[in-house]
Structure formats: C-alpha cells, structure tokens
Design an enzyme around this catalytic site. Structure first.
Site, PDB file in Angstrom:
ATOM      1  CG  ASP A   1     -17.382 -18.343  21.564  1.00  8.07           C
ATOM      2  OD1 ASP A   1     -17.914 -18.489  20.300  1.00  8.07           O
ATOM      3  OD2 ASP A   1     -17.371 -17.918  22.242  1.00  8.07           O
TER       4      ASP A   1
ATOM      5  CG  ASP B   1     -13.978 -22.043  25.904  1.00  9.32           C
ATOM      6  OD1 ASP B   1     -14.187 -20.895  26.106  1.00  9.32           O
ATOM      7  OD2 ASP B   1     -14.260 -22.558  24.820  1.00  9.32           O
TER       8      ASP B   1
ATOM      9  CG  ASP C   1     -12.621 -25.111  21.257  1.00  2.82           C
ATOM     10  OD1 ASP C   1     -13.300 -24.458  22.317  1.00  2.82           O
ATOM     11  OD2 ASP C   1     -13.164 -25.075  20.017  1.00  2.82           O
TER      12      ASP C   1
END
Length: 224
Positions: free
Chosen positions: A14, A12, A171
């Site tokens: 960000d 991922d 996250d």
C-alpha cells in the site's frame, strides 16, 4: 563488464507498489453511510492508508483504537474492503515499466507488507501480479511484522539472495526501519502515502525517490 545491480527488489504494498487508497476510501464511505454520515473525500484518509484499516477508522470516523466501537467499525470497514478489493486499486503510474525492466534482467522481486494475507493475496491476484513474484510476505505470514526485520529476511530467503544484495522500497518509517535492521539497502517511495508530519529525511534510507521513474533510474545505476 559484469552487471553488479542488486540481486533482488522488494516493495511495500500500500502506497509503494499499489495505490489502494481509492478502494479503502470507498469502504470507509460505505461505513459512514451506514452510520448516517456524509461521504469524505479520499484525500482526507490517503495519508494514513499505509498504517492500516485501524488508522483509516480513526481518521475517517473519529474513533481511536482504545475507544468503544473501534473494533466493530474496523471489522465492517474490512468486510466492505474485501468485497471490492481491486475495483479502483492500480499500480502507481510508471511502476509497470520499472518492474518489466527489472524482470527482463532475470532478477527476482517481491512484496513485503503488513497487510494481512486475506487482503494481500486476492489483491495481487486481481492485479495479475501474484505469479510474477519470488516472495510475498504479509503482515501475518510470520509472528512478527515490520518494523521487525523478520519479514524482509524471510523474503530474501524465499528469493534466494543475501540481504545485503537486496533493496527494499517503502513509504513508511517502519519500512525503512525494517529494511535497515535486516541489512538491506533502502529507499523511500516519495509517491506514496506520506503524511505532512512525516520526516523521511530522518529515517536513514539510502535515497528518497520522488517518482517510480526515479526508482527505475536508481536501480539502473545502483551499482555505484
């Protein structure tokens, strides 16, 4: 002995690969100044950055998506962000070394994000990452974004690997859901933008990694 580590690594963006919170917080504070409001500390919006600009508007300006003015505030936030997209954004400490070690094996890696391409591509270019990746899948690359599995399946096709031979690190719960639905091995990036209310232990990931160094060690031993 043959090397049986995963064939591809996807991350991922960000909160997993790049710490983008400082630039998003700066854009938010520009909007707050325009609204006659004092600046907020980055820590106030950091937990929601992985959920996109709309969540930043809600957390930083107190305007929910269904309320009047949210769309206009979001447009202003994103315009400010795009103009200074990589002033402070950097790889999370330790990830440069992890990626260099991964690349030394000759295996591909890439990014799968819900961030729109108008932000993804300039950010990766500014950080010198774009030419190093086998796949970049943004939130608007395909009709369906995460948590749907399509973006990760698309990334695997681009990298020339079977989903079962790839790893996805993220996250947010939708990252893990997408990875599992696509048949990838999954890991939680514990250094990312986890909200105190998040329960990553319930997401079903294979492993919860506290630091990028943990990711490096896990990749090195992931044949087990």
């Amino acid at each position: 002995m043959s090397d049986s580590r995963p064939a591809a690594l996807f991350l991922d963006l960000d909160g997993t690969l790049v710490d983008t919170a400082p630039d998003l917080a700066a854009a938010l504070n520009r909007v707050r100044r325009e609204e006659g409001l004092p600046a907020v500390d980055e820590a106030e919006v950091r937990p929601v950055v992985s959920h996109g600009g709309g969540a930043v508007v809600t957390a930083g300006l107190g305007v929910a998506p269904e309320e009047p003015g949210h769309a206009e505030l979001l447009a202003r936030l994103l315009d400010h962000y795009q103009r200074d997209i990589a002033r402070h954004s950097r790889l999370f400490p330790g990830l440069a070394e992890v990626l260099a070690e991964w690349e030394a094996t000759g295996r591909p890696w890439g990014v799968v994000t819900n961030k729109p391409a108008r932000f993804t591509e300039p950010l990766l270019e500014a950080l010198g990452l774009a030419g190093r990746m086998a796949a970049v899948v943004s939130g608007d690359t395909l009709p369906r974004a995460k948590p749907h599995p399509d973006p990760l399946l698309h990334a695997c096709t681009a990298a020339g690997c079977a989903p079962a031979a790839a790893i996805y690190v993220g996250d947010a719960e939708r990252d893990i859901a997408a990875g599992l639905a696509a048949g990838l091995r999954t890991a939680v990036a514990g250094w990312g933008y986890l909200d105190p209310a998040d329960r990553p232990g319930d997401w079903g990931a294979e492993v919860h990694l506290t630091t990028p160094a943990d990711l490096g060690r896990w990749l090195a031993g992931s044949a087990a």
